[in-house]
Design a protein around this motif. Sequence first.
Motif, mmCIF file in Angstrom:
data_model
loop_
_atom_site.group_PDB
_atom_site.id
_atom_site.type_symbol
_atom_site.label_atom_id
_atom_site.label_comp_id
_atom_site.label_asym_id
_atom_site.label_seq_id
_atom_site.Cartn_x
_atom_site.Cartn_y
_atom_site.Cartn_z
ATOM 1 N N LEU A 1 0.954 -1.092 0.031
ATOM 2 C CA LEU A 1 -0.024 0.036 -0.170
ATOM 3 C C LEU A 1 0.893 1.165 -0.039
ATOM 4 O O LEU A 1 0.368 2.383 0.384
ATOM 5 C CB LEU A 1 -0.940 0.149 1.171
ATOM 6 C CG LEU A 1 -2.149 -0.997 1.116
ATOM 7 C CD1 LEU A 1 -2.763 -1.013 2.461
ATOM 8 C CD2 LEU A 1 -3.145 -0.161 0.103
ATOM 9 N N GLU A 2 2.211 1.021 -0.323
ATOM 10 C CA GLU A 2 3.051 2.218 -0.428
ATOM 11 C C GLU A 2 2.397 3.348 -1.356
ATOM 12 O O GLU A 2 1.940 2.886 -2.381
ATOM 13 C CB GLU A 2 4.373 2.069 -0.649
ATOM 14 C CG GLU A 2 5.156 1.185 0.306
ATOM 15 C CD GLU A 2 5.063 -0.378 -0.312
ATOM 16 O OE1 GLU A 2 4.313 -0.699 -0.963
ATOM 17 O OE2 GLU A 2 5.873 -1.017 0.378
ATOM 18 N N GLY A 3 2.441 4.619 -0.983
ATOM 19 C CA GLY A 3 1.965 5.784 -1.744
ATOM 20 C C GLY A 3 0.230 5.908 -1.721
ATOM 21 O O GLY A 3 -0.091 6.877 -2.096
ATOM 22 N N PHE A 4 -0.189 4.975 -0.790
ATOM 23 C CA PHE A 4 -1.691 5.363 -0.503
ATOM 24 C C PHE A 4 -1.593 5.656 0.854
ATOM 25 O O PHE A 4 -2.846 5.883 1.312
ATOM 26 C CB PHE A 4 -2.363 4.055 -0.549
ATOM 27 C CG PHE A 4 -2.477 3.506 -2.305
ATOM 28 C CD1 PHE A 4 -3.200 3.973 -2.918
ATOM 29 C CD2 PHE A 4 -1.655 2.364 -2.239
ATOM 30 C CE1 PHE A 4 -3.365 3.662 -4.193
ATOM 31 C CE2 PHE A 4 -1.960 1.916 -3.740
ATOM 32 C CZ PHE A 4 -2.637 2.305 -4.838
ATOM 33 N N GLU A 5 -0.776 5.892 1.977
ATOM 34 C CA GLU A 5 -0.771 6.167 3.086
ATOM 35 C C GLU A 5 -1.630 7.214 3.346
ATOM 36 O O GLU A 5 -2.482 7.132 4.471
ATOM 37 C CB GLU A 5 0.687 6.299 3.638
ATOM 38 C CG GLU A 5 1.334 5.097 3.651
ATOM 39 C CD GLU A 5 2.569 5.245 2.643
ATOM 40 O OE1 GLU A 5 2.188 5.546 1.572
ATOM 41 O OE2 GLU A 5 3.466 4.812 2.903
ATOM 42 N N ASN A 6 -1.870 8.336 2.692
ATOM 43 C CA ASN A 6 -2.364 9.442 3.145
ATOM 44 C C ASN A 6 -3.737 9.630 2.268
ATOM 45 O O ASN A 6 -4.464 10.815 2.338
ATOM 46 C CB ASN A 6 -1.465 10.682 2.986
ATOM 47 C CG ASN A 6 -0.643 10.864 4.042
ATOM 48 O OD1 ASN A 6 -0.738 10.746 5.336
ATOM 49 N ND2 ASN A 6 0.689 10.770 3.640
ATOM 50 N N ARG A 7 -3.952 8.740 1.733
ATOM 51 C CA ARG A 7 -5.189 8.804 0.614
ATOM 52 C C ARG A 7 -6.531 8.444 1.547
ATOM 53 O O ARG A 7 -6.394 7.638 2.522
ATOM 54 C CB ARG A 7 -5.205 7.536 -0.263
ATOM 55 C CG ARG A 7 -5.995 7.555 -1.294
ATOM 56 C CD ARG A 7 -5.670 8.527 -2.506
ATOM 57 N NE ARG A 7 -4.487 8.329 -3.237
ATOM 58 C CZ ARG A 7 -4.241 7.520 -4.535
ATOM 59 N NH1 ARG A 7 -5.346 7.059 -4.743
ATOM 60 N NH2 ARG A 7 -3.356 7.383 -5.153
ATOM 61 N N ALA A 8 -7.588 9.314 1.233
ATOM 62 C CA ALA A 8 -8.799 8.917 1.951
ATOM 63 C C ALA A 8 -9.485 7.759 1.426
ATOM 64 O O ALA A 8 -9.598 7.437 0.164
ATOM 65 C CB ALA A 8 -9.695 10.185 2.031
#
Lengths: 282, 272
Positions: free
Chosen positions: A127-134
């Motif tokens: 999930l790298e790159g999605f950490e701050n995604r809502a």
Amino acid sequence: MPCKLEIKNISFAYENKNVLRNISLSIDPGEKIAVMGANGAGKSTLFLNLNGVLTPDTGDIYLDGIRILKKNRKILNKKVGLVFQEADSQIIASNVRSEISFGPINMGLDRQEVIKRVDEAVSYMSLEGFENRAPQYLSGGEKKRVSIADILAMHSDVLIFDEPMTALDPVSANDTEEILNKLSAEGRTLIASTHDSDFAYRFAKRIIVMCEGEVIADGTPYEIFSQPDVIKKAHIKKPVLMTVWEGLINLDIAGNDGKYPVTEAEALEMLTLKYKGKESSQ
Amino acid sequence: MSVCVPPGSKQFFLLVKFMLIDHYAQLSGLRKYNSSAKVAFAFLNLCIVIAVNKITLSLFVIVFMSLTALLKGKTPFKVYTRLMSIPLTFIVLSCIMIGVEFSSRPLGKYFISLHFIYAGITRNSALTAVKVFFKAMAGISSLYLLSLSTPVNEIVMVLERLRLPKIFTELMHLIYRYIFILFDTAFRMQISAKARLGFCGFKTSCKSFAMVAGSLFISALKKSQAYYDALLSRGYDGRLEFLSEEYPLKARHILSAAIYFVVLFLIAKVGV
Ligand SMILES: Nc1ncnc2c1ncn2[C@@H]1O[C@H](COP(=O)(O)OP(=O)(O)O)[C@@H](O)[C@H]1O
Ligand SMILES: [Mg+2]
């Protein structure tokens, strides 16, 4: 350290509707189990009981021999992780990192450890790159991965997946199956409910069949799928591979030594072995 | 989408607008700037715009904010102008009200007689109106820059760090999470009603809307139960706590902000 889960005669009712009737099961460390049964059979309710969200009306749950009561049900939350059927009803935070941190924080871990576990879970589920995604900006497959990461970050020993492939596209479903197999290979106990007989047949070493709140069959996939009455009662299908293999046995193409292949590759291998063997002996 | 919005559902429209802003905030080129700093910057800027009564300053802020949103933030031009035009009508109308003065005698150069009183525009009133107009637009453009570069969840985290009462920020988290899920559900229900000719004519539309609203309420109740189960399943015991981390604050950004405020200060000193 994997643990042993035992339930003895548990029953559960919503308001006045009996949903679980007198269920007893013993689940050993490292088992790989599929739970099957028609919609409304009580699978999800059983899982909520196993995870400690619901408390059985009667009967007991034991974890490594410790009896679980209402006051120590948090042990279940922690040791028995539950991945909900719908990721949308499991995801509660407004971004991925916060979401994964929720379990570890509730376990009372210090910040350093929480961060470490979140990072681990993020990389385990790619999930790298999605950490701050809502969450609303994630696809269905990504949400599923987040909901699995949620549980991984808690380092649960028993992992329960409620219909993990439902509503996923084939590629995401495949990825999820791979993850389940990987988690099992690492020694964790896996329980997954499913309507997909082919998946259950190749995935599980043991299948538990439920019908109207009762366990009506419990055994190896071969045992379960060779009982037509169970198949009928539980609204399930016979796995394609098993049907085909039985046909091959009837046509005397496959050997009738009671050994059934679990995957297509295995079937091919068994056939090649048989015929290559014959050719060389002629 | 506008064709299937049932009567009385202005809220739906507002939600769409809100979601649109949040959507572009997720994609913004300014996303990875420290969000506390962004909030502080917007707030300080807003205070200055309100306090200083100079058209040049307002104009400068509007140009700066728009260019930053468009060039740095990469918000599409069409979206930006559409968003800016939402408050425009309201502001223009208010400014007309400010610009027009009523009196018993003819006032200024341009006036009309309304039997008993005269409505006219004086130099002074016109100037005030124009000032208010640009001031409002400047304030709005700076808040748009914030909301187009910082998703709501990150703004809530900033509020959390400001030690706002927990109940407030937790509620905001939940509302933010659930607004989208409920909207999605509502939208699906609407489509399904529409697929069965539920929105043909005013009367059926009203009826269908009532039905959609009713089942939306039920589904919201069910979802709240599921949500509570999800909380419990991971050991919730009354505290909703998450890990919150910030994008690092970069010296380069502080420096740019400082230069910006110095320029503002100079304009406030010498501008008209
Ligand atoms: N929160 C609830 N309140 C009342 N009844 C419920 C609730 N959740 C499930 N049920 C009922 O319990 C039965 C078993 O449901 P469930 O455990 O979800 O079955 P499954 O997961 O096997 O489809 C169903 O008849 C369902 O209608
Ligand atoms: Mg279910």
